[in-house]
Scaffold this motif. Structure first.
Motif, PDB file in Angstrom:
ATOM      1  N   ASP A 248      66.406  35.038  68.638  1.00 44.09           N
ATOM      2  CA  ASP A 248      65.209  34.354  69.139  1.00 44.09           C
ATOM      3  C   ASP A 248      65.498  33.386  70.284  1.00 44.09           C
ATOM      4  O   ASP A 248      64.587  32.927  70.949  1.00 44.09           O
TER       5      ASP A 248
ATOM      6  N   ALA B   4      57.211  39.713  70.256  1.00 41.67           N
ATOM      7  CA  ALA B   4      57.433  41.066  70.766  1.00 41.67           C
ATOM      8  C   ALA B   4      56.155  41.841  70.449  1.00 41.67           C
ATOM      9  O   ALA B   4      55.622  41.737  69.349  1.00 41.67           O
TER      10      ALA B   4
ATOM     11  N   PHE C  98      68.533  41.084  69.780  1.00 47.49           N
ATOM     12  CA  PHE C  98      67.778  40.025  70.455  1.00 47.49           C
ATOM     13  C   PHE C  98      67.608  38.840  69.504  1.00 47.49           C
ATOM     14  O   PHE C  98      66.685  38.822  68.701  1.00 47.49           O
TER      15      PHE C  98
ATOM     16  N   ILE D 159      58.659  42.105  75.383  1.00 49.54           N
ATOM     17  CA  ILE D 159      59.311  40.975  74.730  1.00 49.54           C
ATOM     18  C   ILE D 159      59.171  39.745  75.603  1.00 49.54           C
ATOM     19  O   ILE D 159      59.426  39.807  76.816  1.00 49.54           O
TER      20      ILE D 159
ATOM     21  N   GLN E 110      63.268  41.776  57.467  1.00 51.16           N
ATOM     22  CA  GLN E 110      63.786  41.426  58.778  1.00 51.16           C
ATOM     23  C   GLN E 110      65.033  40.580  58.587  1.00 51.16           C
ATOM     24  O   GLN E 110      65.026  39.601  57.855  1.00 51.16           O
TER      25      GLN E 110
ATOM     26  N   TRP F 258      60.860  35.370  65.164  1.00 50.56           N
ATOM     27  CA  TRP F 258      60.051  36.259  65.991  1.00 50.56           C
ATOM     28  C   TRP F 258      58.778  36.626  65.253  1.00 50.56           C
ATOM     29  O   TRP F 258      58.728  36.613  64.033  1.00 50.56           O
TER      30      TRP F 258
ATOM     31  N   PHE G 279      62.314  46.629  65.555  1.00 54.08           N
ATOM     32  CA  PHE G 279      62.135  45.199  65.330  1.00 54.08           C
ATOM     33  C   PHE G 279      63.004  44.708  64.175  1.00 54.08           C
ATOM     34  O   PHE G 279      63.663  43.673  64.273  1.00 54.08           O
TER      35      PHE G 279
ATOM     36  N   ARG H 209      66.859  45.089  65.545  1.00 53.75           N
ATOM     37  CA  ARG H 209      67.307  44.527  66.821  1.00 53.75           C
ATOM     38  C   ARG H 209      66.866  43.089  67.073  1.00 53.75           C
ATOM     39  O   ARG H 209      67.364  42.448  67.998  1.00 53.75           O
ATOM     40  N   PHE H 210      65.932  42.568  66.279  1.00 58.90           N
ATOM     41  CA  PHE H 210      65.410  41.220  66.511  1.00 58.90           C
ATOM     42  C   PHE H 210      65.766  40.328  65.330  1.00 58.90           C
ATOM     43  O   PHE H 210      65.451  40.661  64.187  1.00 58.90           O
TER      44      PHE H 210
END
Length: 185
Positions: free
Chosen positions: A23, A53, A21, A76, A180, A160, A152, A155-156
């Protein structure tokens, strides 16, 4: 935990979502026949500048002694579908073939069952489940939060922020996710 395992353990209940995912996911959707285009559903207020999220933790207390289970899903922020030529006027899209056009996306968290867990409670798991089968029932909130952090983290990507809402206020609030990714790896 790797991306493939995290994806298996965090799926949409109704829709198939992308593995990653970014942003800006969903913002490229244009529905010319409906005269709609996607716009941000976040950032209109000062307290919501980043896409969000939120891990939602719920619980169930069974009728048996000590039967407490926890469940987790990640809500989300999706997109608004704005009417072409009418800024600020939006409509909901209920097309199951375009899940990223929806106002919110949802991932249900699941964990694999262990052989020991099945053998310790054969009445519950024995005839129906095998080792490695996934269940949405967690034993502790900490397990859910640990999995959600991995989801998180893997996948993100991009700008975020991650929050937790639970029945216990000590877990509520913004979570800082270390390492991240900032782009596709």
């Amino acid at each position: 935990m790797d991306l493939e395992q995290v994806i298996k353990q965090s799926q949409g209940e109704r829709y198939v979502y992308p593995d990653i995912f970014p942003d800006n996911c969903g913002l490229d959707i244009v529905l010319p026949n409906d005269k709609l285009h996607a716009v941000r559903s976040w950032g209109y207020r000062k307290n919501n500048p980043k896409r969000r999220a939120t891990l939602e933790v719920s619980t169930f207390r069974g009728i048996s002694f000590n039967a407490i289970h926890y469940y987790g899903k990640i809500n989300i922020q999706g997109v608004n579908m704005e009417v072409d030529g009418e800024p600020g006027h939006s409509r909901m899209v209920f097309d199951d073939n375009i899940p990223l056009a929806h106002y919110t996306y949802e991932l249900e968290l699941k964990r694999p069952l262990s052989k020991e867990e099945i053998s310790e409670d054969p009445e519950r798991w024995g005839d129906y489940y095998n080792e490695g089968d996934l269940t949405n029932c967690f034993n502790t909130i900490e397990e859910i939060i640990a999995l959600a952090k991995e989801v998180f983290r893997l996948r993100f990507i991009g700008d975020w922020e991650f929050y937790v809402e639970s029945p216990y206020s000590r877990y509520d609030g913004k979570l800082d996710i270390n390492n991240q990714p900032t782009g596709y790896e």
